[in-house]
Design a protein around this motif. Structure first.
Motif, PDB file in Angstrom:
ATOM      1  N   SER A  48       0.868  -1.179   0.000  1.00  5.22           N
ATOM      2  CA  SER A  48       0.000   0.000   0.000  1.00  5.22           C
ATOM      3  C   SER A  48       0.903   1.228   0.000  1.00  5.22           C
ATOM      4  O   SER A  48       2.099   1.140   0.327  1.00  5.22           O
ATOM      5  CB  SER A  48      -0.881   0.016   1.252  1.00  5.22           C
ATOM      6  OG  SER A  48      -0.067   0.195   2.410  1.00  5.22           O
ATOM      7  N   HIS A  50       0.792   3.607   2.063  1.00  5.25           N
ATOM      8  CA  HIS A  50       1.165   3.832   3.463  1.00  5.25           C
ATOM      9  C   HIS A  50       2.363   2.966   3.842  1.00  5.25           C
ATOM     10  O   HIS A  50       3.326   3.456   4.447  1.00  5.25           O
ATOM     11  CB  HIS A  50      -0.035   3.542   4.371  1.00  5.25           C
ATOM     12  CG  HIS A  50       0.216   3.857   5.800  1.00  5.25           C
ATOM     13  ND1 HIS A  50       0.477   2.895   6.746  1.00  5.25           N
ATOM     14  CD2 HIS A  50       0.280   5.050   6.452  1.00  5.25           C
ATOM     15  CE1 HIS A  50       0.678   3.464   7.916  1.00  5.25           C
ATOM     16  NE2 HIS A  50       0.555   4.769   7.771  1.00  5.25           N
ATOM     17  N   LEU A  53       5.614   4.119   2.075  1.00  5.55           N
ATOM     18  CA  LEU A  53       6.172   5.308   2.715  1.00  5.55           C
ATOM     19  C   LEU A  53       6.826   4.975   4.051  1.00  5.55           C
ATOM     20  O   LEU A  53       7.882   5.524   4.393  1.00  5.55           O
ATOM     21  CB  LEU A  53       5.088   6.374   2.892  1.00  5.55           C
ATOM     22  CG  LEU A  53       4.576   6.994   1.593  1.00  5.55           C
ATOM     23  CD1 LEU A  53       3.339   7.837   1.858  1.00  5.55           C
ATOM     24  CD2 LEU A  53       5.661   7.810   0.916  1.00  5.55           C
ATOM     25  N   ARG A  54       6.230   4.062   4.799  1.00  5.51           N
ATOM     26  CA  ARG A  54       6.822   3.662   6.080  1.00  5.51           C
ATOM     27  C   ARG A  54       8.140   2.925   5.873  1.00  5.51           C
ATOM     28  O   ARG A  54       9.082   3.092   6.656  1.00  5.51           O
ATOM     29  CB  ARG A  54       5.826   2.802   6.867  1.00  5.51           C
ATOM     30  CG  ARG A  54       4.697   3.657   7.419  1.00  5.51           C
ATOM     31  CD  ARG A  54       3.633   2.904   8.193  1.00  5.51           C
ATOM     32  NE  ARG A  54       4.103   1.794   8.975  1.00  5.51           N
ATOM     33  CZ  ARG A  54       3.520   0.574   8.971  1.00  5.51           C
ATOM     34  NH1 ARG A  54       2.468   0.342   8.215  1.00  5.51           N
ATOM     35  NH2 ARG A  54       3.982  -0.383   9.736  1.00  5.51           N
TER      36      ARG A  54
END
Length: 79
Positions: A48, A50, A53-54
């Protein structure tokens, strides 16, 4: 027309190796199952936004350093 086989390429394994981080340690830091890291590294699963990015944040690099829609050039291929 969209391609059903669109793949997100990544350098997760390279970044882990450079930093001496195991799949399990990375998974623990991200709050995911360690097998998820393997699926990502093998291109069997696209993260995903998210999670992507993490992962980039964890390695302290821009997301483009970790993920690409085109294959990354092979390291050390100077033949």
């Amino acid at each position: 027309m969209s391609n059903d086989k669109e793949q997100v390429h990544n350098r997760i394994a390279v970044l882990r190796a450079e930093r001496g981080v195991s799949r399990r340690a990375l998974a623990d830091a991200l709050g995911v199952h360690y097998q998820t890291i393997g699926y990502l590294e093998r291109g069997e699963y696209s993260p995903s936004l998210h999670l992507a990015l993490r992962i980039a944040e964890h390695f302290e690099v821009p997301v483009e350093v970790v993920f690409s829609l085109t294959p990354f050039p092979r390291l050390g291929s100077t033949t």
